[in-house]
Design an enzyme around this catalytic site. Sequence first.
Site, PDB file in Angstrom:
ATOM      1  N   CYS A  89       9.008  -7.439   9.153  1.00  0.00           N
ATOM      2  CA  CYS A  89       9.192  -6.316   8.165  1.00  0.00           C
ATOM      3  C   CYS A  89      10.874  -6.237   7.877  1.00  0.00           C
ATOM      4  O   CYS A  89      11.325  -6.141   9.108  1.00  0.00           O
ATOM      5  CB  CYS A  89       8.563  -5.387   8.354  1.00  0.00           C
ATOM      6  SG  CYS A  89       6.715  -5.470   8.108  1.00  0.00           S
ATOM      7  N   HIS A 111      -0.014  -1.379  10.494  1.00  0.00           N
ATOM      8  CA  HIS A 111       1.146  -0.776  11.406  1.00  0.00           C
ATOM      9  C   HIS A 111       0.929  -1.075  12.661  1.00  0.00           C
ATOM     10  O   HIS A 111      -0.069  -1.790  13.226  1.00  0.00           O
ATOM     11  CB  HIS A 111       0.800   0.877  11.263  1.00  0.00           C
ATOM     12  CG  HIS A 111       1.082   1.233   9.928  1.00  0.00           C
ATOM     13  ND1 HIS A 111       1.162   2.497   9.745  1.00  0.00           N
ATOM     14  CD2 HIS A 111       1.657   0.802   8.839  1.00  0.00           C
ATOM     15  CE1 HIS A 111       1.667   2.917   8.467  1.00  0.00           C
ATOM     16  NE2 HIS A 111       1.977   1.804   7.983  1.00  0.00           N
ATOM     17  N   GLU A 129       0.528   0.553  15.645  1.00  0.00           N
ATOM     18  CA  GLU A 129      -0.411   1.385  16.352  1.00  0.00           C
ATOM     19  C   GLU A 129      -1.819   0.424  15.960  1.00  0.00           C
ATOM     20  O   GLU A 129      -2.627   0.275  16.866  1.00  0.00           O
ATOM     21  CB  GLU A 129      -0.606   2.611  15.876  1.00  0.00           C
ATOM     22  CG  GLU A 129       0.655   3.418  16.154  1.00  0.00           C
ATOM     23  CD  GLU A 129       1.596   3.531  14.969  1.00  0.00           C
ATOM     24  OE1 GLU A 129       2.018   4.632  14.483  1.00  0.00           O
ATOM     25  OE2 GLU A 129       1.662   2.487  13.869  1.00  0.00           O
ATOM     26  N   CYS A 176       1.362   7.424  11.660  1.00  0.00           N
ATOM     27  CA  CYS A 176       0.863   8.114   9.880  1.00  0.00           C
ATOM     28  C   CYS A 176      -0.507   8.698  10.153  1.00  0.00           C
ATOM     29  O   CYS A 176      -1.270   8.390  11.383  1.00  0.00           O
ATOM     30  CB  CYS A 176       0.898   7.063   9.003  1.00  0.00           C
ATOM     31  SG  CYS A 176      -0.407   5.804   9.262  1.00  0.00           S
ATOM     32  N   CYS A 234      -3.141   5.950  11.002  1.00  0.00           N
ATOM     33  CA  CYS A 234      -3.024   5.173  12.378  1.00  0.00           C
ATOM     34  C   CYS A 234      -3.729   6.451  13.414  1.00  0.00           C
ATOM     35  O   CYS A 234      -4.155   6.434  14.441  1.00  0.00           O
ATOM     36  CB  CYS A 234      -1.638   5.037  12.921  1.00  0.00           C
ATOM     37  SG  CYS A 234      -1.353   3.234  12.003  1.00  0.00           S
ATOM     38  N   TYR A 244       8.883  10.359  11.699  1.00  0.00           N
ATOM     39  CA  TYR A 244       8.725  10.196  10.291  1.00  0.00           C
ATOM     40  C   TYR A 244       8.653  11.394   9.428  1.00  0.00           C
ATOM     41  O   TYR A 244       8.296  12.696   9.963  1.00  0.00           O
ATOM     42  CB  TYR A 244       7.536   9.407  10.034  1.00  0.00           C
ATOM     43  CG  TYR A 244       7.452   8.749   8.882  1.00  0.00           C
ATOM     44  CD1 TYR A 244       8.516   7.761   8.461  1.00  0.00           C
ATOM     45  CD2 TYR A 244       6.401   8.912   7.961  1.00  0.00           C
ATOM     46  CE1 TYR A 244       8.126   7.184   7.219  1.00  0.00           C
ATOM     47  CE2 TYR A 244       6.286   8.540   6.686  1.00  0.00           C
ATOM     48  CZ  TYR A 244       7.360   7.704   6.261  1.00  0.00           C
ATOM     49  OH  TYR A 244       6.962   7.011   4.836  1.00  0.00           O
TER      50      TYR A 244
END
Length: 139
Positions: A21, A65, A67, A93, A96, A114
């Site tokens: 990413c 993700h 996690e 998030c 997750c 975040y």
Amino acid sequence: MQKFDKRYLQMAGIWAQNSYCKRRQVGALIVKDKMIISDGYNGTPSGFENQCEDENGVTKVYVLHAEANAITKVAKSGNSSEGSTLYVTASPCVECAKLIIQSGIRRVVYRDAYRITDGIDLLRRAGIEVEQIPISDEN
């Protein structure tokens, strides 16, 4: 414990470098009884191209993700994450967080916050210990 927490977070940071990413590289480790039982980084599902963003730089909807990758990897291995600690380079998030709750992880240690706190709020509501430890490469 703080010394080990920092070291595991540093290791998660190194693991994040495996991500293809471009917008954000995230790494995660699941640790139980001072033993790493799983690891993950954000990226596409197995068998997909190693490209997380589309031509406009937007993250593809099917990117997993870190996690989620670590949790599904430990489940596939037949090990149990019950009572373990998740170390992750960015706060989880809400999606997750649901996986973390269901997997029996009891503690989450993260490095970077975040802007959206829904995931952290849900973890705390579920009684999971959550701690931010901001570290740099020098710590």
